[in-house]
Design an enzyme around this catalytic site. Structure first.
Site, PDB file in Angstrom:
ATOM      1  N   VAL A  88       1.386  -3.754   3.783  1.00 41.48           N
ATOM      2  CA  VAL A  88       1.270  -4.996   4.707  1.00 41.48           C
ATOM      3  C   VAL A  88       2.404  -5.822   4.116  1.00 41.48           C
ATOM      4  O   VAL A  88       2.502  -6.922   4.812  1.00 41.48           O
ATOM      5  CB  VAL A  88      -0.027  -5.736   4.058  1.00 41.48           C
ATOM      6  N   TYR A 135      -3.357  -2.674 -10.384  1.00 43.22           N
ATOM      7  CA  TYR A 135      -3.401  -2.323  -8.965  1.00 43.22           C
ATOM      8  C   TYR A 135      -2.526  -3.339  -8.452  1.00 43.22           C
ATOM      9  O   TYR A 135      -1.586  -3.203  -7.472  1.00 43.22           O
ATOM     10  CB  TYR A 135      -4.921  -2.220  -8.559  1.00 43.22           C
ATOM     11  N   TYR A 144      -4.964   3.767   7.977  1.00 42.11           N
ATOM     12  CA  TYR A 144      -6.353   3.482   7.998  1.00 42.11           C
ATOM     13  C   TYR A 144      -6.893   3.936   9.303  1.00 42.11           C
ATOM     14  O   TYR A 144      -6.963   4.667   9.846  1.00 42.11           O
ATOM     15  CB  TYR A 144      -6.322   1.957   7.622  1.00 42.11           C
ATOM     16  N   LYS A 161       0.423   3.387  -3.138  1.00 47.17           N
ATOM     17  CA  LYS A 161      -0.791   4.095  -3.086  1.00 47.17           C
ATOM     18  C   LYS A 161      -0.400   5.891  -3.368  1.00 47.17           C
ATOM     19  O   LYS A 161      -1.092   6.415  -3.845  1.00 47.17           O
ATOM     20  CB  LYS A 161      -1.777   4.068  -2.115  1.00 47.17           C
ATOM     21  N   SER A 163       0.975  -1.176   0.096  1.00 47.74           N
ATOM     22  CA  SER A 163      -0.002   0.042  -0.065  1.00 47.74           C
ATOM     23  C   SER A 163       0.751   1.528   0.088  1.00 47.74           C
ATOM     24  O   SER A 163       0.220   2.618  -0.221  1.00 47.74           O
ATOM     25  CB  SER A 163      -0.839  -0.013   0.941  1.00 47.74           C
TER      26      SER A 163
END
Ligand code: GLN
Length: 304
Positions: free
Chosen positions: A258, A189, A240, A67, A64
């Site tokens: 992760v 992705y 998050y 991103k 992530s």
């Protein structure tokens, strides 16, 4: 002068003794093979001095963390129109949750949760000629390092088990917030998440967010306004449902993945990356968060 090297050595020594290292992610089977005893940290300051300790040269799956880089490329390509398809509010939910997406009619809360990053992936697929290789080249240019690459086994592994991402993409598609087909967008992705970097390369790739939009080689990629926005999103959404805790303990904009990596930065002062594959229950690197808490405490430097 802050003794960054001494501080990193002491953080790394503490982390090597830690018994409770969290749990390596297993929902992407290929990531389950990662050795949980690893720990690395790399810091670059605004004068381009580099400091490192532990396994800072070993590559890992950035997941992530990518991103933020895809968001940066999309902002450069289509600017403010991006915000018609995405919001900028923290979700307070885990990275892969879907309920808010349905409640809010297919507009993801922010670009750093999976649904939001899938919309960004769709924008890049629409606007790049060769989406996967153009994105990879963008990341290589930011970091000034052409050795950076995808791990295709990790991408394939996530494609086989990424059921929640398929659910998110289909939900987005049902609301008309995905222009390309689900397979194409998710293939992009899964590859962006499967880029591998080490801590040193990550600090180079993120240098521009610390350096007012200019990468280490002094090329400008983002305006000041864009950097302000991306850093604000990292602070409020980068972890998050643990973004509050990260601000509380560490006090820096940052982003986790992760694969166990975290990148964080103090504007105009330093950019730091940590890697420890064991995650806490919120999916953020357990020792990485502890290490960064020690860093901002020992240096007495944070955005607060
Ligand atoms: N590729 C992972 C996923 O979509 C990234 C999640 C993460 O790093 N938090 O589930």
């Amino acid at each position: 002068m802050i003794n960054y090297q001494g501080i990193l050595n002491s953080i790394s020594a503490d982390c090597s003794l830690s018994k409770d290292r969290g749990k390596v992610a297993t929902y992407i089977p290929e990531l389950a093979k990662t050795d949980s005893s690893k720990f690395g940290i790399h810091l670059v300051d605004s004068n381009k001095n580099n400091f490192q300790a532990g396994d800072s040269e070993t590559v890992f799956s950035i997941q992530s963390i990518s991103k933020v880089l895809s968001l940066a490329q999309a902002m450069g390509l289509i600017g403010e129109t991006l915000w018609t398809r995405l919001d900028v509010e923290p979700s307070g939910d885990p990275f892969n949750h879907l309920s808010l997406l349905e409640l809010e009619n297919g507009i993801p809360r922010n670009p750093l949760i999976n649904a939001g990053a899938i919309v960004i992936a769709d924008i890049l697929v629409s606007n790049l000629k060769n989406p996967k290789s153009d994105f990879l080249q963008f990341v290589r240019n930011l970091a000034g390092d052409d050795d950076i690459d995808f791990n295709r086994e990790v991408a394939a592994s996530e494609k086989r088990t990424g059921f929640r991402n398929y659910a998110a993409a289909n939900l987005l598609k049902s609301y008309g917030n995905l222009k390309n087909d689900v397979e194409t967008v998710l293939d992009f992705y899964f590859h962006q998440c499967a880029i591998e970097m080490n801590c040193s390369q990550l600090t180079k790739a993120f240098y521009l967010f610390m350096n007012r939009g200019k990468c280490q080689k002094d090329k400008t990629y983002l305006t000041l306004r864009q950097v302000k926005r991306i850093n604000a999103l990292m602070l409020t959404c980068g972890f998050y449902d643990e973004a509050g805790e990260f601000a509380f303990e560490v006090g820096l904009p940052g982003k986790s993945g992760v694969g166990g990596g975290i990148v964080a930065l103090l504007p105009e002062k330093f950019c730091v990356a940590t890697w420890s594959p064991g995650l806490n229950t919120k999916g953020n690197s357990k020792l990485g968060m502890e290490a960064l808490e020690q860093l901002t405490t020992a240096t007495a430097q944070s955005i607060f």
